[in-house]
Design an enzyme around this catalytic site. Sequence first.
Site, PDB file in Angstrom:
ATOM      1  N   HIS B 373       0.928  -1.057  -0.149  1.00 16.94           N
ATOM      2  CA  HIS B 373       0.043   0.178   0.021  1.00 16.94           C
ATOM      3  C   HIS B 373       0.983   1.277  -0.092  1.00 16.94           C
ATOM      4  O   HIS B 373       0.288   2.332  -0.176  1.00 16.94           O
ATOM      5  CB  HIS B 373      -0.989   0.092   1.208  1.00 16.94           C
ATOM      6  CG  HIS B 373      -2.427   0.620   0.848  1.00 16.94           C
ATOM      7  ND1 HIS B 373      -2.331   1.540   0.196  1.00 16.94           N
ATOM      8  CD2 HIS B 373      -3.438   0.171   0.889  1.00 16.94           C
ATOM      9  CE1 HIS B 373      -3.578   2.227   0.007  1.00 16.94           C
ATOM     10  NE2 HIS B 373      -4.372   1.085   0.549  1.00 16.94           N
ATOM     11  N   ASP B 377      -2.527   1.958  -4.589  1.00 17.79           N
ATOM     12  CA  ASP B 377      -3.784   1.612  -3.715  1.00 17.79           C
ATOM     13  C   ASP B 377      -4.888   0.790  -4.466  1.00 17.79           C
ATOM     14  O   ASP B 377      -4.572   0.085  -5.423  1.00 17.79           O
ATOM     15  CB  ASP B 377      -4.526   3.070  -3.522  1.00 17.79           C
ATOM     16  CG  ASP B 377      -4.878   3.848  -4.869  1.00 17.79           C
ATOM     17  OD1 ASP B 377      -5.057   2.953  -5.908  1.00 17.79           O
ATOM     18  OD2 ASP B 377      -4.646   5.098  -4.917  1.00 17.79           O
TER      19      ASP B 377
END
Lengths: 328, 400
Positions: B373, B377
């Site tokens: 992350h 995303d």
Amino acid sequence: MPERELTFAQAVREALAEEMRRDSRVCIIGEDVAEAGTPFKVLSGLVEEFGAKRVVDTPISEAGFTGVAVGAAMTGLRPVVDIMFGDFITLTMDQMVNQAAKAHYMSGGHWKVPMVMRTTLGATRRSAAQHSQSLHAWFSHVPGLKVVLPSTPFDAKGLLKTAIRDENPVIFFEDKMMYKLKGPVPEDDYTIPLGVADVKRSGDDITLVATSSMVQVALGAAILLEREGISAEVVDPRTTWPLDEKTLIDSAKKTSRVIVLDEGYGRYGVTAELAAVIAEGAFYDLDAPVKRMGAMHVPIPFSPPLEDATVPTEQTVFEAARAMCKPS
Amino acid sequence: MAFSVVMPALEMAQETGKLIAWRKKEGDRVTKGEPLLEIETDKAVMEVEATADGILAGITGIVGSDIPVGQTIAWIVSPGEKPPVEKDAGASAPAARGKTESHAVPVAASAPAPTAAAGAKISPKARRLAKELGVDVASVRGSGPGGEILASDVQTAAAPTAAASTVASAKSANVEVPSTLGRLMAERTTQSWTTVPHFFVTRDIDATALNAYREKLLAEIERTDGIRITHTDLLVALTSRVLLKHPQLNSSFTTPGIRLHDHVNMGVAIAVNDGVVAAVIPNAHTASLAEIAKQRRDIADRARAGKLRPADIADATFTISNLGMYHVDHFTAIITPPQAAILAVGSIADRVVAVEGKPAIRPMMTLTLSSDHRVADGARAAMFLNDLAEALREPQNSLR
């Protein structure tokens, strides 16, 4: 229920008597098998019960009466041949090796040879070089022959019944020094399959694979070893062929050390075969080379002190096992 | 004549290597090409082979130490010959980068005291256990009747800190000491799982077209190139082409920043005996299906034989892990840093799905993308999976 105790000789006799009562085709042929009941008195009383037609005395003619038995077996009887001393199997070799062992194969299964040859092995009876040998390796070498080496009265009765009921030749070796050995023997009709080894004593540190009377030697050595804190497992293959390889290998894997004991000559002998089976099957689980102990490579001497030195004893097995197990 | 055994450089930037184990002992006869020692770099554990025939002598390389590349760690001599005395006996000083030429120390003095006598015997069981437990037999003292190393000696040596215990016969049968690969796997996955913020995006894919495309090409490629293409090969080819459009997922998270790659080195997770390795098909985005199939089979065979070279497992930019052959429906995979993502592929199996408002049976496959992350995303991951699904629906468009 407390079990009866019989001697080894009584157990053999009981198996024969029960089979002869069960099946009228079962008969006995050999030297001094009738009134004399053999020099070891194994067959005493059988001629009285079954008569001279089923317990047949012969002249001194091993090749001849063994051939008679092979023919009788092929044509419907189930003879049990008695060869008084195992040394005399030399005279029966052609009948056993070339005829009895081959008939079923060469006739495409048409002929069967359901015969048993009972004979003896074992030294230390002061019987000299021609009456003391253990030559069971010879028959174990030949395809078509099964070879049984009972070590207790219990095994003797159960294995002999199986041998008599087998459809092809079985050679049954009895150690002449074990005939007086006593042990529990059930009265009922039981059999022990050929090719199934028996763990006579469970242990962790070393496996003693032993045949015939060497099983008793190994059990004695195991008691001596126990006093030294060494736990010995005693495995009895019971038949050299068919051979229960798995039980031997499993025990070797469990303990990592093996001594193989057999009263035959060590050179090219039963111990060599059993040691090879174990080395092949358990190599990566062995902590020491497999050791063989058998008869010394000499004619068995008559002289008692010399004869005693030719075969493994509780003491020599104990010492060999201790040397393999004890740290340096 | 004597040949020196030196710490080899297996990678361009390698400065030191860690000596994991000697495969031979002082005094052992060695043959050219035989495995002589094991070393570990920051990427792999490697076997180093003997470069000459002779007797291994004058070992100065201590197991477990980091040794500068090029440093002599032993000699291979002729029978009866003494190993030469090294001027620089720095092997026993860990991380001795700057070599000092000053003090000449006899080899015997700097050699680690061998606890096992030269040529000590070892039982077959002990030898097997030593290999399984990762015990260096050169450091084990034998307790057999003739000083042989026995199974119990190896087990004692392997038992962590229990050496002083009086329970010498206690069997450590239920404790498995991990192999080097197993240990590396444990370290790397722990590091990734505890430092990389993973998230997962899953998508079911209709594999009808993929199956049909493979059927169509299977015989042709087998005839022309002698290799059977697998679903994994197709996934490698298609995924690497789709990745070119999604550089965030084909990137490395490094301290200065995120490095976006313009090429795809596809890592393929391969199960081996004692763990998993990801071997690399370089430039998979330009390789043909047949080339991919050949390379994948080659690295898979070598991985299973333990013959991977450092280059085979270096510089992957993305990884595919396919557990379809184990009949796994779907799973989530752990990212191999510095890569930013890994694709977990489940088995293709018939499932009931809605097609134009009616239940239908289709060969379905579930893909799960694990992403870092810090790099990508959820929307980015979803777009990638969307494009991958598109490519799987019409594979011929991407590959021809």
